[in-house]
Design an enzyme around this catalytic site. Structure first.
Site, mmCIF file in Angstrom:
data_model
loop_
_atom_site.group_PDB
_atom_site.id
_atom_site.type_symbol
_atom_site.label_atom_id
_atom_site.label_comp_id
_atom_site.label_asym_id
_atom_site.label_seq_id
_atom_site.Cartn_x
_atom_site.Cartn_y
_atom_site.Cartn_z
ATOM 1 N N ASN A 154 -6.039 20.506 19.994
ATOM 2 C CA ASN A 154 -5.240 21.539 19.303
ATOM 3 C C ASN A 154 -3.899 21.697 20.005
ATOM 4 O O ASN A 154 -2.839 21.638 19.383
ATOM 5 C CB ASN A 154 -5.968 22.891 19.317
ATOM 6 C CG ASN A 154 -7.407 22.780 18.874
ATOM 7 O OD1 ASN A 154 -7.747 21.871 18.115
ATOM 8 N ND2 ASN A 154 -8.254 23.669 19.345
ATOM 9 N N ASP A 155 -3.965 21.891 21.315
ATOM 10 C CA ASP A 155 -2.711 22.033 22.053
ATOM 11 C C ASP A 155 -2.020 20.688 22.245
ATOM 12 O O ASP A 155 -0.787 20.619 22.233
ATOM 13 C CB ASP A 155 -2.972 22.711 23.404
ATOM 14 C CG ASP A 155 -3.049 24.224 23.254
ATOM 15 O OD1 ASP A 155 -2.217 24.771 22.500
ATOM 16 O OD2 ASP A 155 -3.924 24.844 23.853
ATOM 17 N N HIS A 179 -7.023 30.811 16.819
ATOM 18 C CA HIS A 179 -8.332 31.075 17.412
ATOM 19 C C HIS A 179 -9.237 31.873 16.487
ATOM 20 O O HIS A 179 -10.455 31.830 16.613
ATOM 21 C CB HIS A 179 -8.175 31.713 18.790
ATOM 22 C CG HIS A 179 -7.761 30.695 19.796
ATOM 23 N ND1 HIS A 179 -6.452 30.418 20.069
ATOM 24 C CD2 HIS A 179 -8.503 29.818 20.510
ATOM 25 C CE1 HIS A 179 -6.400 29.436 20.942
ATOM 26 N NE2 HIS A 179 -7.617 29.049 21.226
ATOM 27 N N ARG A 231 1.079 25.510 16.625
ATOM 28 C CA ARG A 231 -0.243 25.473 15.978
ATOM 29 C C ARG A 231 -0.537 26.742 15.180
ATOM 30 O O ARG A 231 -1.432 26.766 14.340
ATOM 31 C CB ARG A 231 -1.356 25.237 17.014
ATOM 32 C CG ARG A 231 -1.487 26.339 18.030
ATOM 33 C CD ARG A 231 -2.429 25.965 19.152
ATOM 34 N NE ARG A 231 -3.811 26.314 18.868
ATOM 35 C CZ ARG A 231 -4.784 26.263 19.770
ATOM 36 N NH1 ARG A 231 -4.540 25.856 20.999
ATOM 37 N NH2 ARG A 231 -6.010 26.593 19.457
ATOM 38 N N ARG A 253 -15.145 29.198 25.940
ATOM 39 C CA ARG A 253 -13.819 29.815 26.081
ATOM 40 C C ARG A 253 -13.992 31.173 26.760
ATOM 41 O O ARG A 253 -14.119 32.202 26.092
ATOM 42 C CB ARG A 253 -13.163 29.988 24.707
ATOM 43 C CG ARG A 253 -12.708 28.678 24.059
ATOM 44 C CD ARG A 253 -12.033 28.947 22.725
ATOM 45 N NE ARG A 253 -11.255 27.830 22.241
ATOM 46 C CZ ARG A 253 -11.691 26.892 21.397
ATOM 47 N NH1 ARG A 253 -12.917 26.933 20.950
ATOM 48 N NH2 ARG A 253 -10.878 25.919 21.009
ATOM 49 N N GLU A 256 -4.320 18.502 27.628
ATOM 50 C CA GLU A 256 -3.753 19.110 26.419
ATOM 51 C C GLU A 256 -2.235 19.251 26.498
ATOM 52 O O GLU A 256 -1.612 19.814 25.608
ATOM 53 C CB GLU A 256 -4.430 20.450 26.087
ATOM 54 C CG GLU A 256 -4.526 21.439 27.204
ATOM 55 C CD GLU A 256 -5.298 22.704 26.839
ATOM 56 O OE1 GLU A 256 -5.639 22.926 25.664
ATOM 57 O OE2 GLU A 256 -5.554 23.493 27.766
ATOM 58 N N CYS A 264 -12.644 18.398 23.110
ATOM 59 C CA CYS A 264 -13.163 19.718 22.739
ATOM 60 C C CYS A 264 -12.243 20.428 21.750
ATOM 61 O O CYS A 264 -12.530 21.552 21.342
ATOM 62 C CB CYS A 264 -13.428 20.581 23.963
ATOM 63 S SG CYS A 264 -11.959 20.931 24.922
ATOM 64 N N ARG A 290 -14.703 27.085 30.750
ATOM 65 C CA ARG A 290 -13.266 26.963 30.999
ATOM 66 C C ARG A 290 -12.764 28.270 31.598
ATOM 67 O O ARG A 290 -13.109 29.353 31.109
ATOM 68 C CB ARG A 290 -12.554 26.682 29.678
ATOM 69 C CG ARG A 290 -11.046 26.729 29.823
ATOM 70 C CD ARG A 290 -10.375 26.288 28.576
ATOM 71 N NE ARG A 290 -10.370 27.325 27.565
ATOM 72 C CZ ARG A 290 -9.834 27.164 26.357
ATOM 73 N NH1 ARG A 290 -9.317 25.995 26.031
ATOM 74 N NH2 ARG A 290 -9.834 28.134 25.486
HETATM 75 C C1 PEP Z 1 -7.381 22.833 22.507
HETATM 76 O O1 PEP Z 1 -6.235 23.174 22.792
HETATM 77 O O2 PEP Z 1 -7.646 21.837 21.801
HETATM 78 C C2 PEP Z 1 -8.526 23.616 23.006
HETATM 79 C C3 PEP Z 1 -9.760 23.178 22.871
HETATM 80 O O3 PEP Z 1 -8.267 24.818 23.578
HETATM 81 P P1 PEP Z 1 -7.838 26.123 22.721
HETATM 82 O O4 PEP Z 1 -7.982 25.783 21.269
HETATM 83 O O5 PEP Z 1 -8.713 27.229 23.133
HETATM 84 O O6 PEP Z 1 -6.416 26.296 23.135
HETATM 85 MG MG MG Z 2 -5.917 24.622 24.367
#
Ligand code: PEP
Ligand code: MG
Length: 550
Positions: free
Chosen positions: A452-453, A187, A463, A294, A429, A500, A330
């Site tokens: 990402n997740d 993050h 990650r 976020r 996700e 996203c 979110r």
């Molecule tokens: C993701 O997981 O792709 C996402 C957008 O949420 P975060 O990166 O905040 O976990």
């Molecule tokens: Mg996520």
């Protein structure tokens, strides 16, 4: 010339002085001390605090009006409050101890006293006492707020940075980030991209603390940090910098243009943000909405649970600034790398798979309710949509919806305005949400894919872990097939789907997203105009699904 190679996680070339970030040791212990000398230190810390608060009040008056300025003026009065100062002095005298310990004790005593009062206004003063106490402690311990003791903006170097540390830094002082550890999917890297500043991680021990104060050139694309460049490298860096500036100017011409392919396929280009301050860059880059706010960054940036009113003000300000454009907020997604001390969560062996995101909300209905009330209240001021993260099961969405219903009922009874048709969406996700997408699509208004997740859980790849390198591959056919499955399920149910996660901003993937039929991309604000340029050159009908094949 010294060249240190890392992983570029946020593009851009620039030069600046390296500033090594030192984590402040905040643990305060009682030590015996010369009381007179401690009193002198305290007096100095108080004077410094008053001067700092005067500057803050002055700046505030110009930027935010009188109300906030008065808050800082009140803090300045607390610094010299007779009872408070007496309490500090008597601890020092009775216990022959250091000023830090005496200030901490007085702070705790007075905060507890205010918190126990009946009057809500007086209770709220506990937070002010804590704030003033922290300021005095920082001054006594030489801790600089935001961690950067430099007049000029710097390239911030660190072993690694937690999102909460990054959030609390003074952004106007940061040109770029360079870290020994970290990963492109953390993050902190995401925050750097949102701030539109270059960042490089994974530089290892080659990024030495003794480089503090040295002039460096960084390239967030190649992942290089260069000290004492030779003439050729310097010329190449300069050329790249100039090219980057020219491209920025060219992109400006795309503002106000539609996000549509040559054959007429429209795609929504929204932005990801972490705080109300980021809206300025959404507007500057002509984002057509906010696809991911976020909200947990509000929790990460504060010392205690943000109140319903504080959250309401934050959401309302974003909704109003976006002036009728969709703002998808979110709900709280803490856990994993986003740890918030005051939640007192148990330490977990596998936090990414632990109690995080919507799981915390469903386990702590009061925390959830406070946020939902703030969100629904804000829905009266713009096109707010609510999105739930980390959904794995149908029952979770049903429970979330029940919580929404109950909050709407409360607000109706209280006569508080809100939009009863506020859209509700979920993040896709987890692999489970992909497999259950058809059923889930019946329950919500939209899907947004968190690549990402989704990559992390589909490929069983952490990650956060920099060593995984090529194994963490969001382009993996399995991830792209999951995206296609979720898209087909969404469209079958007549709802829209976006991305996203960070993959959404990957221009090389645009043809695949068009072929899959993704309706929206929510990206870091600086990626909007380059993506618009690409969309407007594309022909959706000629795009193919080749990347989904192994
Ligand atoms: C993701 O997981 O792709 C996402 C957008 O949420 P975060 O990166 O905040 O976990
Ligand atoms: Mg996520």
């Amino acid at each position: 010339m010294i060249v240190i190679q890392g992983k570029g996680v946020s593009k851009g070339v620039l030069k600046g002085n390296i500033y090594f970030y030192h984590r402040a040791e905040k643990k305060i212990e009682k030590v015996s001390a010369d009381v007179e000398a401690e009193k002198a230190r305290l007096a100095e810390a108080q004077q410094k605090a008053i001067a700092q608060l005067e500057v803050l009040a002055e700046n505030c008056r110009e930027e935010a009006g009188d109300e906030t300025a008065i808050l800082f003026e009140t803090h300045a009065m607390f610094v010299e409050d007779e009872d408070y100062v007496d309490a500090i002095m008597s601890t020092m005298e009775e216990e022959q101890c250091n000023a830090e310990y005496a200030v901490m004790m007085a702070g705790e005593q007075f905060a507890a006293m205010f918190a126990a009062m009946d009057d809500a206004y007086m209770q709220a003063r506990a937070a002010d006492i804590k704030d003033v106490t922290q300021r005095l402690l920082n001054n006594l311990m030489g801790i600089v707020e935001g961690g950067i003791d430099s007049e000029e903006p710097v390239i911030l170097a660190a072993d690694d940075l937690a999102p909460s540390e990054t959030l609390q830094m003074d952004k106007t002082k940061i040109l770029g980030f360079v870290t020994q550890g970290g990963s492109g999917n953390s993050h902190t890297a995401i925050l750097a991209r949102t701030m539109g500043i270059p960042a490089i991680c994974g530089l290892g021990d080659a990024l030495k603390p003794e480089y503090h104060g040295r002039l460096a050139y960084i390239d967030g694309e190649t992942g290089q940090v260069v000290l004492d460049p030779d003439p050729m490298t310097l010329a190449a860096m300069r050329e790249k910098y100039e090219k980057q500036q020219k491209m920025k100017e060219l992109y400006q011409q795309l503002k106000g243009q539609e996000d549509v392919t040559l054959d007429g396929r429209k795609i929504k280009l929204y932005c990801n943000i972490g705080s109300p301050e980021d809206v300025a860059s959404v507007i500057a880059n002509d984002g057509q909405g906010i696809g991911l706010f976020r909200s947990e960054f509000l929790y990460l940036a504060s010392e205690d649970y943000p109140t319903e009113d504080a959250q309401f003000e934050a959401y309302k300000s974003v909704a109003m600034a976006m002036n009728g454009k969709r703002v998808i907020i979110r709900t709280l997604d803490i856990g994993a790398d986003k740890q918030v001390g005051y939640f007192n969560l148990n330490k977990e062996e596998n936090p990414a798979m632990g109690l995080r995101a919507v799981r915390i909300c469903l386990n702590r209905p009061e925390v959830f309710r406070t946020q939902l009330r703030a969100l629904y209240r804000a829905s009266a001021y713009g096109k707010v949509a609510i999105m739930f993260p980390m959904i794995a099961s149908v029952w979770e969405v049903k429970e979330c919806r029940r919580a929404c219903q109950s909050v709407m009922k409360e607000l109706t009874e209280e006569g508080v305005p809100f939009n009863p048709d506020t859209e509700i969406g979920i993040m896709i996700e987890t692999p489970s949400s992909v497999f259950m997408a058809e059923e889930l699509a019946q329950l919500v208004d939209f899907f947004s894919v968190g690549t990402n997740d989704l990559t992390q859980y589909t490929l069983a790849c952490d990650r956060q872990c920099n060593d995984l390198g090529k194994f963490f591959d969001p382009h993996h056919p399995a991830v792209l097939r999951a995206l296609k499955m979720a898209t087909d399920a969404a469209h079958k149910a007549g709802i829209w789907i976006g991305i996203c996660g960070e993959l959404g901003a990957d221009i090389s993937m645009l043809p695949t997203f068009l072929a899959i039929g993704v309706d929206e991309l929510s990206v870091t604000p600086s990626a909007v105009l380059p993506l618009r340029a690409e969309i407007r050159k594309s022909i959706a009908q000629t795009c193919n699904l080749d990347m989904l094949n192994a």
